[in-house]
Design an enzyme around this catalytic site. Sequence first.
Site, mmCIF file in Angstrom:
data_model
loop_
_atom_site.group_PDB
_atom_site.id
_atom_site.type_symbol
_atom_site.label_atom_id
_atom_site.label_comp_id
_atom_site.label_asym_id
_atom_site.label_seq_id
_atom_site.Cartn_x
_atom_site.Cartn_y
_atom_site.Cartn_z
ATOM 1 C CE LYS A 114 -12.234 -64.084 -60.494
ATOM 2 N NZ LYS A 114 -10.913 -64.595 -60.379
ATOM 3 C CE LYS A 198 3.272 -61.771 -55.507
ATOM 4 N NZ LYS A 198 2.364 -62.735 -56.032
ATOM 5 C CE LYS A 201 2.714 -51.327 -63.540
ATOM 6 N NZ LYS A 201 3.768 -50.688 -64.252
HETATM 7 P P1 ADP Z 1 1.235 -62.239 -59.378
HETATM 8 O O1 ADP Z 1 1.872 -63.531 -58.946
HETATM 9 O O2 ADP Z 1 1.452 -61.117 -58.415
HETATM 10 O O3 ADP Z 1 -0.192 -62.383 -59.833
HETATM 11 P P2 ADP Z 1 2.091 -62.232 -62.097
HETATM 12 O O4 ADP Z 1 0.962 -63.123 -62.404
HETATM 13 O O5 ADP Z 1 2.331 -61.070 -62.980
HETATM 14 O O6 ADP Z 1 2.019 -61.688 -60.616
HETATM 15 O O7 ADP Z 1 3.406 -63.100 -61.963
HETATM 16 C C1 ADP Z 1 4.087 -63.698 -63.009
HETATM 17 C C2 ADP Z 1 5.110 -64.611 -62.389
HETATM 18 O O8 ADP Z 1 6.014 -63.873 -61.546
HETATM 19 C C3 ADP Z 1 4.519 -65.701 -61.508
HETATM 20 O O9 ADP Z 1 5.245 -66.906 -61.716
HETATM 21 C C4 ADP Z 1 4.718 -65.201 -60.100
HETATM 22 O O10 ADP Z 1 4.841 -66.246 -59.167
HETATM 23 C C5 ADP Z 1 6.020 -64.424 -60.227
HETATM 24 N N1 ADP Z 1 6.048 -63.320 -59.250
HETATM 25 C C6 ADP Z 1 5.253 -62.222 -59.234
HETATM 26 N N2 ADP Z 1 5.556 -61.404 -58.201
HETATM 27 C C7 ADP Z 1 6.560 -62.002 -57.523
HETATM 28 C C8 ADP Z 1 7.314 -61.669 -56.358
HETATM 29 N N3 ADP Z 1 7.104 -60.539 -55.668
HETATM 30 N N4 ADP Z 1 8.269 -62.527 -55.953
HETATM 31 C C9 ADP Z 1 8.514 -63.672 -56.646
HETATM 32 N N5 ADP Z 1 7.846 -64.052 -57.751
HETATM 33 C C10 ADP Z 1 6.873 -63.236 -58.200
#
Ligand code: ADP
Length: 339
Positions: A114, A198, A201
């Site tokens: 940050k 990747k 959302k």
């Molecule tokens: P991000 O990792 O994009 O910040 P989240 O915090 O919502 O997304 O992710 C929740 C979990 O899902 C984490 O363990 C993250 O590593 C996994 N995850 C999120 N997006 C992916 C992806 N495209 N492929 C594999 N794992 C993912």
Amino acid sequence: MRKRILAGITPSGDGTLHIGNYLGAVRQFIELTKSHDCFLMVADLHALTTIQERETLSNNTETLILNELALLGDLSHIVFFRQSDVPMHTELTWILNNITPMGLLKRAHAYKDKLQKDMTLDDINLGLFNYPILMASDILLYKPDLVPVGRDQKQHVEITRDIAERFNKTFKAKVFPLPDPFIPEEVAVIMGTDGKRKMSKSLGNIISIFESEETIRKQVMSTYTDPTRIHKTDPGHIEGNMVFRYLDFFGEKGKVDQLKKLYIEGNISDIEVKNYLYDSLMKIFAPARKRYQDLRSNPQKVREILETGAVKARGVAGATMMEVRDAVGLTNSYSFFSY
Ligand code: ADP
Ligand code: TRP
């Protein structure tokens, strides 16, 4: 004896999970629940470090709870709870604040990152700086053997071990066993339906799990395949073709092999393969989608699940707090909770 694991998820996004989250995180967790006793917490207090809007925090948290519960299904080896239902997390955080050097926190990635993103100390709230201590409390209250985390969170488990050791040493009491991080086998990051980035959302390149059939069909139909292929009779490519990438996870192997062969030969259309992906997703997620609808229309049931989890979690966390309070010299009675 079954080993104990503790995991946490922060409702920092909108709380909906997509197939990338499922393959990258939820699936491994479900695997672990088969051989471990699990505490799984929705870390809403952590989300407060970045979300400071009443509706958003409460909606995100509720959505994440529904998504998680629907995907998990069987809760027989899981204590599922909401962090803010267990006040011991904030209580222990205060105590641990006093034995944690600032230097240790200054080295934490989340905070350092940050600062590098041209933020100044005035832009960073104390909660964000303190976040590793809240996470240490989340973990240490339950004395888990293992903490499953992604690579980005490994440092926080190391900080937790450091804090636990300091506590035991300072107060000459062996209250906290040192937990080990457990980094599940690397699941290559799941790429999005654009085939470029990747799945995420915020990038709008996801396949949802709990959206309407119509939305999911649209997401599947817009998935990147093989741009060199114009007609169904053109020989197609499998590498980099996201529909086949997803089918490797969600399709039946024999059928997928057959489709790959037909595709390479130019004997099947993109639409037919996409239809198979859509059908496979609907089949695999049918039980979870059903549970999701049931839970959504039955808030009382969700409240009961959370209440059951909270009671169990408070029991374990309260017992640890009695040891902690005794070790530091807070020797008054600790009886405002019934376990
Ligand atoms: P991000 O990792 O994009 O910040 P989240 O915090 O919502 O997304 O992710 C929740 C979990 O899902 C984490 O363990 C993250 O590593 C996994 N995850 C999120 N997006 C992916 C992806 N495209 N492929 C594999 N794992 C993912
Ligand atoms: N900080 C974790 C994350 O952002 C979530 C979390 C909160 C957690 N408390 C935890 C993970 C305790 C493991 C253990 O992903």
